[in-house]
Each structure stands twice: as structure tokens, then as C-alpha cells.
Scaffold this active site. Structure first.
Site, short mmCIF file in Angstrom:
data_model
loop_
_atom_site.label_atom_id
_atom_site.label_comp_id
_atom_site.label_asym_id
_atom_site.label_seq_id
_atom_site.Cartn_x
_atom_site.Cartn_y
_atom_site.Cartn_z
N HIS B 12 0.81 -1.22 0.00
CA HIS B 12 0.00 0.00 0.00
C HIS B 12 0.85 1.27 0.00
CE1 HIS B 12 0.04 -0.51 4.65
NE2 HIS B 12 0.96 0.36 4.32
N HIS B 59 -1.82 4.90 9.74
CA HIS B 59 -0.52 5.56 9.90
C HIS B 59 -0.68 6.96 10.50
CE1 HIS B 59 -0.02 2.47 6.85
NE2 HIS B 59 1.27 2.49 7.05
N HIS B 193 10.62 -3.68 4.05
CA HIS B 193 11.03 -2.30 3.81
C HIS B 193 11.42 -1.63 5.12
CE1 HIS B 193 6.76 -1.70 4.76
NE2 HIS B 193 6.85 -0.39 4.73
N GLU B 240 4.41 -4.88 8.84
CA GLU B 240 3.08 -4.86 8.19
C GLU B 240 2.67 -6.23 7.67
OE1 GLU B 240 2.98 -0.21 6.63
OE2 GLU B 240 3.63 -1.77 5.25
#
Lengths: 131, 287
Positions: B12, B59, B193, B240
Site C-alpha cells: 500500500h 498511519h 522495507h 506490516e
């Protein structure tokens, strides 16, 4: 007693955003969150020092924002998801901020990512760089 | 009874929002990423879900450090997106399904997940971008949503094992829903990431591919990792992955891998996409 973050300290180049960081950085991150409103972004850009003075942050935190020193902001409790709103206010992408934090040029960082990113090998453990 | 048609897991990254806005699907940088999506879009078109139950991480749009629930379930009639402060355009509002949301909440609490319930909730890019990738073309969204957020911002995070059990509990809720809806489960985020610090740009392709492989037939294998393990192996934001684990765990019984795609990089991130179908759905179609 070892703290929560101690377990993560062996991971190189990484500051996990835990309770210590969250308490330290609460108002710095609050400032970042204010930048979700266009009028606040404009007010910040018009007078950065004046805008920052509205938030009960430490002088070191304010200076790190003015300097756009993202590693310093992280050390002072900033969370990257919130700090990125400063970057976006400056017209910079996440990739630009990431490059800054690694000390690489944006072009060199982008090339590293296109080549597959920073490899896991050698970047898992401070105590055992061979991992 | 409701039908769980399958699960889709997708990255995303906010930069996808800018690429969609600018129509960069054929751009040389973006094409290898967007090329993964048409098979998932075709599967969605055939599966015809009425509702999407979405595991994702907020977030800072709806939840901030002043009040940060570990797990929160939306129970609103409508969910809006809003300016997140990083320049991606907002999308049309989503219709909710409050009755199904409350059924999910009741099942979770009965299963000892003490979730936060939200009758008003903004949804951020982690929900809107995968939706835009799976239902392209704009206009009104063709599915109602049940959003389920997992704290990924402030440690301590839940464990992958907890995420797995959360997904199982949601799966039981959906399987016991008396409506005749067709339900798809989404899990968003990842894969490896790291956005911050000197280790930014960290990518672990072997770990990502191992996870994608394990999710098909042995998702429980991933529950042996801790949040610490995920930070080390998948990067500071690679945690995530837990939304993928939850979405996969919501499917009943064995599954078939319909589609998988993996591409490095999207901005700082290894982008993954998977589509799973319960074997029961495959058998029902054959009958």
C-alpha cells in the site's frame, strides 16, 4: 531490568519507536500531525520558527526540524510516518527522506533500490556483521 | 450463509497513489509493479464480492499517539479518507456494513480480543490504495467495507501469532454470518522495507518469498516469528506483514494460490500481491 528497546539495539541503523521514543517525541509528532491541514502547511512554510514555537517541543527538536535533520528528529522521538509530513510539506517523497537518512544522494539511493535494495546480509546484527 | 470468496494481500505504498493520480501505469519504473494487478482484478470481477473485510495499519490519520488501539474495528455506515499531509489525492467515501461489523466485533470479544470499536473512523492510504488497485476506474466503490486496523506505529506491537489468531477469529465470524453476502478478505502492507535511519532501503527478498510461499499451505509457520524478528528480517516497517497473516488466517481450511506477484522496488519497498481462494470455493464451482 532490560527495556523493550534493548532487544532491538542489536539491529544496525534502526531506532524502534517504542514507549521511550513515543514519550520523548510526543509534541514533535503532534507538530507533524498538524501538517495534515493545508492551512497549517502554509503557516509553517511562511514562518517556521514562529509556527514551531506554538508546540511545547525542546529547542533541540525545533532545531532538528529547522535543519531538516531527520536522523536527529528520529533520535529525539520523531516517528517516520509523522516526520514524512514535513518532507511532503517541502515537496519531498519518502524516498528523498530515506536517502537523506542514509547519507546517500537521492540518485544513488534510487539506484540502490532499483538494484534490489540494501541487502539483508550484513545488515541484521551489530554484534555479528556476517549475518 | 455468507460465502468467503477468498483473500487478497497487497502492498500500500503512498507513492502508488501519486502514480495512479498521474496515470503512470505504463511508465518504465511503474509498469513491472502495475503489471501484477490485472489477474487480481479479473479474479475479483469473477468472485463478485459484496463486502471487503480489510486488515491494515492506520498511519496516523484516524489514530495518533494520544490514543493508539492495538486492534480496532470499524462499525460505521460510511468511511471517509482525508488529507494525510503527503500530497496524495483523497478518494470517494466507502459504504460500511454496520451489522456485519458488529457481528465481527461480538465474535472477536467472545474470543477474548478486546478490540476498540469505531462508529466513526477515517481510513488512510493503507486501505484506499489497495482498494483502488483492485477496483480501478474510479466512481463509487462496488463493495461495502469492514475495516480492521492493527497497531504498527508504536511498539509494543502485537505478535504475528496474535495477528494469526485475530484473523482466525474474524474468519469464524464471517463463516457464521447468516447473510448471503459474498465476502473478500484483504490484508495490506509490506513486504520488506525500512523507511528510517541508516538502514533505510533494507530489502530481504529471500524472506519475502519464503513468507509468500508459507502463506499458501503453512501460514502457521510465520507465527514463530516475533515482532523483533520481523524488524530484523523484514525491516522496521516490514512488520506490516502481520496484516497479510491475519487475512490469510481468516480463510477456512486449505486454500489455492490463484495469483502471486513480487516486485522490487516501489519507492523504498518490496511490493507483493497474492490472491488466495478457499478450496471449498473451488469445489463448489466444480460441482
Amino acid at each position: 531490568m532490560p527495556g523493550y528497546n534493548d532487544a532491538f539495539k542489536d539491529i544496525p541503523g534502526t531506532t524502534v519507536f517504542d514507549a521511550t521514543q513515543s514519550r520523548l517525541g510526543y509534541h514533535l509528532n503532534m507538530f507533524c500531525m498538524s501538517l495534515m491541514k493545508a492551512e497549517n502547511r502554509a503557516a509553517f512554510k511562511a514562518d517556521e520558527r514562529g509556527y514551531l514555537a506554538q508546540f511545547p517541543m525542546s529547542d533541540a527538536q525545533r532545531q532538528a526540524v529547522l535543519d531538516r535533520d531527520y536522523n536527529r528528529m528520529i533520535a529525539l522521538g520523531g516517528n517516520i510516518y509523522f516526520l514524512a509530513k514535513i518532507g511532503a510539506t517541502d515537496g519531498h517523497s519518502f524516498q528523498n527522506l530515506a536517502a537523506k537518512m542514509t547519507g546517500m544522494s537521492e540518485e544513488a539511493y534510487r539506484s540502490m533500490m532499483i538494484a534490489g535494495g540494501r541487502p539483508a546480509q550484513g545488515h541484521r546484527s551489530r554484534s555479528d556483521p556476517s549475518r | 450463509m455468507a460465502t468467503i470468496v477468498g483473500a487478497v494481500t497487497s502492498s500500500h505504498v503512498p507513492a502508488i497513489g501519486r502514480a495512479l493520480e498521474k496515470g503512470l501505469q505504463q511508465d518504465p519504473y511503474w509498469q513491472p509493479f502495475f503489471a501484477g494487478y490485472p489477474p487480481a482484478q479479473r479474479w475479483i470481477a469473477q468472485a463478485k464480492p459484496d463486502v471487503a473485510v480489510v486488515f491494515y495499519q492506520d498511519h496516523g490519520l484516524n489514530f495518533f499517539l494520544d490514543a493508539m488501539p492495538t486492534f480496532a474495528v470499524g462499525a460505521a455506515a460510511e468511511y471517509r479518507n482525508a488529507d494525510e499531509g503527503w500530497g496524495i489525492p483523497t478518494v470517494a467515501p466507502f459504504r460500511g456494513d454496520p451489522a456485519l461489523s458488529w457481528h465481527v466485533i461480538e465474535t472477536l470479544v467472545a474470543d477474548e480480543f478486546d478490540v476498540t470499536t469505531c462508529q466513526r473512523m477515517l481510513v488512510d492510504h493503507a486501505l484506499t490504495l489497495p482498494m483502488a488497485l483492485l477496483w480501478p476506474g474510479g466512481g463509487a466503490w462496488p463493495v461495502r467495507i469492514v475495516p480492521i486496523t492493527m497497531n504498527h506505529v508504536q511498539h509494543p506491537l502485537p505478535s504475528p501469532r496474535r495477528a494469526y489468531r485475530l484473523g482466525q477469529s474474524v474468519g469464524r465470524a464471517l463463516a457464521s454470518w447468516p447473510g448471503d453476502e459474498r465476502i473478500v478478505v484483504l490484508g495490506t502492507g509490506g513486504l520488506s522495507h525500512q523507511l528510517d535511519g541508516r538502514r533505510a532501503g533494507f530489502i530481504n527478498k529471500p524472506f519475502d518469498l519464503m513468507c509468500m510461499d508459507a502463506l499458501v499451505d503453512e501460514p502457521e509457520k510465520l507465527t514463530r516469528y516475533s515482532a523483533l524478528d520481523l524488524v530484523r528480517e523484514a525491516g522496521a516497517q516490514g512488520t506490516e506483514l502481520m496484516a497479510w497473516i491475519a487475512a490469510r488466517a481468516a480463510l477456512p481450511g486449505r486454500v489455492r494460490k490463484v495469483h502471486a506477484h513480487y516486485h522490487v522496488p516501489v519507492s523504498n519497498t518490496a511490493a507483493g500481491l497474492m490472491v488466495f481462494e478457499p478450496e471449498s470455493a473451488v469445489l463448489a464451482r466444480a460441482a
